[in-house]
Design a protein around this motif. Structure first.
Motif, short mmCIF file in Angstrom:
data_model
loop_
_atom_site.label_atom_id
_atom_site.label_comp_id
_atom_site.label_asym_id
_atom_site.label_seq_id
_atom_site.Cartn_x
_atom_site.Cartn_y
_atom_site.Cartn_z
N GLU A 199 -7.59 8.87 -5.02
CA GLU A 199 -7.25 7.89 -6.05
C GLU A 199 -7.21 6.47 -5.49
N VAL A 200 -6.66 6.33 -4.30
CA VAL A 200 -6.60 5.00 -3.68
C VAL A 200 -7.99 4.51 -3.32
N LEU A 201 -8.82 5.39 -2.76
CA LEU A 201 -10.18 5.00 -2.42
C LEU A 201 -10.96 4.61 -3.67
N ALA A 202 -10.77 5.34 -4.78
CA ALA A 202 -11.45 5.00 -6.03
C ALA A 202 -11.06 3.60 -6.49
N SER A 203 -9.78 3.25 -6.36
CA SER A 203 -9.35 1.92 -6.79
C SER A 203 -9.99 0.83 -5.93
N ILE A 204 -10.15 1.10 -4.62
CA ILE A 204 -10.80 0.15 -3.72
C ILE A 204 -12.27 -0.02 -4.10
N ILE A 205 -12.93 1.08 -4.42
CA ILE A 205 -14.34 1.02 -4.83
C ILE A 205 -14.48 0.22 -6.12
N ASN A 206 -13.61 0.48 -7.09
CA ASN A 206 -13.68 -0.24 -8.36
C ASN A 206 -13.50 -1.74 -8.15
N LEU B 203 -11.41 -0.48 6.31
CA LEU B 203 -11.22 0.49 5.24
C LEU B 203 -9.99 1.37 5.53
N VAL B 204 -9.82 1.76 6.79
CA VAL B 204 -8.64 2.54 7.18
C VAL B 204 -7.37 1.75 6.85
N ASN B 205 -7.35 0.48 7.24
CA ASN B 205 -6.18 -0.37 6.98
C ASN B 205 -5.95 -0.55 5.48
N ARG B 206 -7.05 -0.73 4.75
CA ARG B 206 -6.93 -0.97 3.31
C ARG B 206 -6.38 0.27 2.60
N ILE B 207 -6.85 1.44 2.98
CA ILE B 207 -6.35 2.67 2.36
C ILE B 207 -4.86 2.82 2.64
N SER B 208 -4.46 2.55 3.88
CA SER B 208 -3.04 2.65 4.24
C SER B 208 -2.20 1.67 3.42
N GLN B 209 -2.70 0.43 3.29
CA GLN B 209 -1.96 -0.58 2.53
C GLN B 209 -1.82 -0.20 1.06
N GLU B 210 -2.94 0.28 0.48
CA GLU B 210 -2.92 0.62 -0.94
C GLU B 210 -2.08 1.86 -1.22
N LEU B 211 -2.04 2.80 -0.27
CA LEU B 211 -1.15 3.94 -0.43
C LEU B 211 0.30 3.48 -0.56
N ALA B 212 0.67 2.53 0.31
CA ALA B 212 2.03 2.00 0.27
C ALA B 212 2.27 1.21 -1.01
N HIS B 213 1.29 0.38 -1.38
CA HIS B 213 1.44 -0.52 -2.53
C HIS B 213 1.42 0.26 -3.85
N GLN B 214 0.45 1.15 -4.02
CA GLN B 214 0.28 1.84 -5.30
C GLN B 214 1.20 3.04 -5.46
N LYS B 215 1.47 3.75 -4.35
CA LYS B 215 2.16 5.02 -4.47
C LYS B 215 3.45 5.11 -3.64
N GLY B 216 3.69 4.08 -2.84
CA GLY B 216 4.88 4.12 -2.01
C GLY B 216 4.85 5.23 -0.97
N LEU B 217 3.63 5.51 -0.44
CA LEU B 217 3.44 6.61 0.49
C LEU B 217 2.95 6.12 1.84
N THR B 218 3.28 6.87 2.86
CA THR B 218 2.64 6.70 4.17
C THR B 218 1.48 7.68 4.25
N ILE B 219 0.64 7.50 5.27
CA ILE B 219 -0.46 8.45 5.47
C ILE B 219 0.07 9.86 5.65
N GLU B 220 1.17 10.01 6.37
CA GLU B 220 1.72 11.33 6.64
C GLU B 220 2.19 12.03 5.37
N GLY B 221 2.62 11.24 4.40
CA GLY B 221 3.12 11.84 3.15
C GLY B 221 2.09 11.95 2.05
N ALA B 222 0.85 11.53 2.33
CA ALA B 222 -0.19 11.51 1.29
C ALA B 222 -0.95 12.83 1.23
#
Length: 810
Positions: free
Chosen positions: A34-41, A8-27
């Motif tokens: 929002e990213v977690l909601a998309s993973i749940i959906n 889940l940690v890896n998936r959130i990091s990947q989706e942040l980059a894919h959906q928003k172009g962000l790193t964890i530090e910039g999120a």
């Protein structure tokens, strides 16, 4: 669990980059949400599709729950819980450097409901999915909720609740399933070659209903049902050029009028325009929903429309969706070509009606002229239903002839929606045993004489997964440690806790859990109000809609009495008490808003008086909603359920609070009676008039508020303090409450129940001093609360009313 958390940690990091172009530090916390909601959906998507296909393939009977309210609260935690990922998600959020509460709080409570009626509907959807029954909700996608409550100088101020500021991640717009609703216009009647009447319409105002579907997941079982919410939109885009200002602005105004239909939950109906809008909302809901239901039936079942009731049940939640009955008749008659008798047979075997109130003002009535103007064809059908029903009473039920005027659907230029709901349904249920008995013997006794087999009781319930497992993880863990985890899927297993009601080690752990929850709430109170409260004081909780019959005023009178006693004798030995209120008053309900002002005025005096040495604190937490209830309920010691007996249909707050170990202080009203029946008189505090005594007072008119004022100096002192301005910025502050009690003869018996209420509070204090006894009472309430799980209620509806089969999803 560690493996799933890591993924889940890896998936959130990947989706942040894919959906928003962000790193964890910039999120931000919002980005994580929002990213977690998309993973749940995405996790629910396959099961949602499999569920719909499974129901269609098996041609199963389905139930559709029509309600003007669905108070679903926040969905992220409940979706994670149902997917079995809640603990892992919390750990993943923490590992990413964020606070899970901050992430979850990014979700605004959905503005789709107001009180118990809407929360009940939400609990029912949860239980339908968790028990794997084919059942779905239909409501309105309000752009604004009831209102956002702010307290300014003690006064309630209403602000727009624009809960859709951000895109709502759980909804899916289904443009392809849109339907058209017709308002106003002309109805034309023709005869075909066989002499059958044909109805057509023209010059109607057309409104497009766009569905937004929300997945409702069952608890770790693969089932995902649907909550479908309708949004009103204009059919055509605004046309014309900028030079055609008149046409442009006329079309713009027309579009705005249409959008208002799904604009506000419960628009102000103090004006004719507001009344018309509320009625439009109700017809919009039922017409869109029933068109959708009929379309789904025809797509799924290759059998005649006159067998609709074999595959469809429609439950109407209170009188608001009653227009669904003539709307289904319209579709069957005008579009499907059924005869009146066949259409009526299908309709009356499709609808079931839940009544939620004995209050006459809550049993909807509409002027004939309003319905006739807005829905001319629907009015014609209601008129025909009424004519046939009255003829039936006159010809076949001679003992009811004198009651026809009282039973008619249309009488005195008024359409009685409750009468329409009863006549057009195959089942009518109350929501607590005493409520159903009052319906049968008092409020609807003539209908019960005519339709004795229709009436049944289905006591309300709450979903224990949200109201215990999700909102009180410390208590849930303790329960599981003591009796195992079977209670999560079989809530009646909570009864096994009774074996530990005298176990000192278990009670000590329960004490620690409650203190932890009280410390959390104390922190919330300080953050929101700036007031520090003692977690070791009794947390006395009164949270519900502000209405005179719920008697927040009785609670305030008791606080004033305690304050007077402490002022007279500051040294008296009392256990510190923290009184916690949360409630919204309807914007046009003057007396309810006066009570809110009184609570704040009393609080401002009590909380800052050094003479009482902090022994009393009064807290009002503004903007009551589901997420606030989730913070308050686990911390409560006392559950105030003090409605005037006979007025509360059931209540569900009483169930949520007992499930979390609070002790009920209440009247013998609604489901309090059934709680008493299981926990016993020794494990709650009952006081006051019974329903029979209240009804007898109303009948014989022997009650005198003035006599009690004259006889009881405690009551006289409190009322005089209101009249003289002791509790107020100026002398006139609360004279209206004073005169309302005495001039209107105290319609909800606040003064009559005052002394027994004081005596009940004295018993509370005495019991609280014996800590083991109190904790044993608390554990006993938790043990018996499984009886009030909505799983039990839905099981009863499904078996007795809807005749549904459970459908496991592969």
């Amino acid at each position: 669990m560690k493996l799933r958390k890591k993924k889940l940690v890896n998936r959130i990091s990947q989706e942040l980059a894919h959906q928003k172009g962000l790193t964890i530090e910039g999120a931000s916390s919002r980005d994580i949400y929002e990213v977690l909601a998309s993973i749940i959906n995405e996790s629910m998507e396959d099961n949602w599709k499999a569920t719909q296909e499974g129901y269609a393939y098996g041609k199963y009977k389905q139930v559709y729950y029509l309600s003007m309210e669905f108070l679903i609260g926040r969905l992220m935690e409940s979706n994670l819980l149902n997917l079995g990922l809640l603990d892992e998600a919390k750990e993943a959020i923490r590992e990413l450097g964020f606070n899970e509460e901050e992430v979850f709080s990014q979700e605004h409570d959905a503005g789709l409901g107001n009180g118990g009626l809407g929360r009940l509907a939400a609990c029912f959807l949860d239980s339908l999915a968790s028990l794997q029954y084919p059942g779905h909700g239909y409501g309105i996608r309000y752009r604004y909720g009831l209102f956002e409550q702010r307290i300014i100088h003690g006064n309630q101020v209403e602000l727009p609740d624009y809960w859709l500021t951000y895109p709502y991640p759980w909804e899916y717009r289904k443009e392809e399933d849109a339907v058209v609703i017709h308002f106003e216009g002309n109805v034309h009647i023709h005869e075909d070659q066989d002499g059958n009447l044909i109805f057509s319409y023209d010059q109607t105002n057309k409104v497009k209903a766009i569905p937004y579907d929300i997945p409702i997941s069952g608890y770790q079982n693969g089932t995902v049902n649907t909550l479908r919410l309708w949004s009103a939109e204009a059919i055509d885009n605004i046309g014309g050029s900028l030079e055609e200002n008149t046409t442009y602005y006329k079309e713009l105004a027309h579009q705005h009028t249409i959008e208002q239909i799904s604009g506000f939950l419960y628009p102000d109906d103090s004006s004719e325009e507001g009344k018309s809008l509320r009625l439009k909302q109700q017809y919009f809901l039922v017409s869109a929903s029933i068109q959708s239901i009929v379309q789904q039936y025809k797509q799924t079942h290759k059998i005649s429309i006159d067998r609709l009731h074999e595959k469809v049940s429609i439950q109407i939640n209170d009188t608001h969706p009653s227009l669904g009955i003539p709307e289904l008749m319209r579709i069957l008659l005008d579009e499907e070509g059924l005869s009146w008798d066949n259409a009526w047979k299908v309709t009356t075997n499709t609808f079931a009606y839940t009544n939620h109130t004995t209050l006459s003002e809550a049993l909807e009535k509409w002027p004939v002229a309003t319905i006739k103007q807005l829905m001319p064809r629907i009015y014609m059908i209601i008129e025909e239903i009424n004519e046939r029903f009255c003829q039936e009473l006159w010809l076949d039920y001679k003992h009811l002839r004198n009651q026809i005027a009282d039973m008619a659907i249309i009488a005195h230029d008024t359409v009685h929606m409750a009468h329409l709901a009863i006549v057009g349904s195959y089942r009518v249920n109350g929501v607590a045993r005493i409520h159903t008995e009052i319906l049968k013997t008092q409020e609807m006794k003539y209908f019960y004489q005519r339709f004795p087999d229709k009436f049944t009781n289905k006591t309300n319930g709450i979903t224990h997964r949200r109201w215990l497992l999700q909102v009180n993880p410390e208590l849930s863990t303790l329960v599981t440690d003591v009796i195992g985890s079977q209670w999560i899927k079989r809530p009646k297993k909570l009864i096994s806790l009774l074996k530990y009601a005298e176990d000192s080690s278990v009670l000590e752990k329960l004490k620690e859990v409650k203190l932890t929850n009280k410390q959390k709430l104390a922190s919330v109170i300080q953050q929101r109000t700036g007031i520090m409260v003692d977690p070791h004081s009794i947390f006395d909780v009164h949270i519900k809609r502000l209405h005179e019959y719920k008697r927040q005023l009785l609670n305030v009178f008791h606080i004033i009495y305690l304050y007077n006693e402490l002022k007279d004798n500051p040294q008296q030995d009392v256990i510190p008490r923290t009184f916690i209120f949360a409630a919204k008053a309807a914007p046009s309900y003057y007396m309810a808003k006066e009570v809110i002002k009184l609570i704040h005025t009393v609080a401002s005096i009590v909380n800052h008086d050094p003479d009482i040495k902090g022994k009393l604190k009064v807290i009002f937490l503004e903007n009551y909603q589901v997420s606030l209830a989730e913070q308050i309920i686990p911390a409560a010691d006392i559950s105030q359920q003090i409605s005037t007996a006979s007025k509360e249909a059931s209540g569900t707050g009483n169930m949520k609070l007992m499930m979390n170990g609070a002790i009920t202080l209440g009247t013998l009203d609604g489901a309090n009676i059934e709680i008493r029946d299981v926990v016993g008189n020794d494990n709650m505090f009952i006081f006051g008039l019974t329903a029979e005594e209240v009804i007898e007072y109303y009948r014989n008119g022997s009650y005198s508020a003035r006599a009690l004022y004259d006889q009881d100096e405690r009551i006289r002192r409190i009322l005089d303090q209101l009249n003289d301005g002791d509790f107020g910025i100026h002398q006139m502050e609360f004279k209206d409450i004073y005169y309302h009690i005495l001039s209107h003869n105290d319609p909800y018996f606040v003064l009559q129940d005052f002394e027994p209420y004081l005596e009940a509070h004295e018993l509370v204090e005495r019991a609280y001093r014996n800590k083991n006894k109190w904790l044993s009472m608390s554990l006993t309430n938790i043990a018996h609360s499984g009886k009030f799980s909505s799983d039990q209620t839905i099981q009863s509806y499904a078996t007795d009313i809807w005749k549904l089969k459970q459908v496991p999803i592969k």
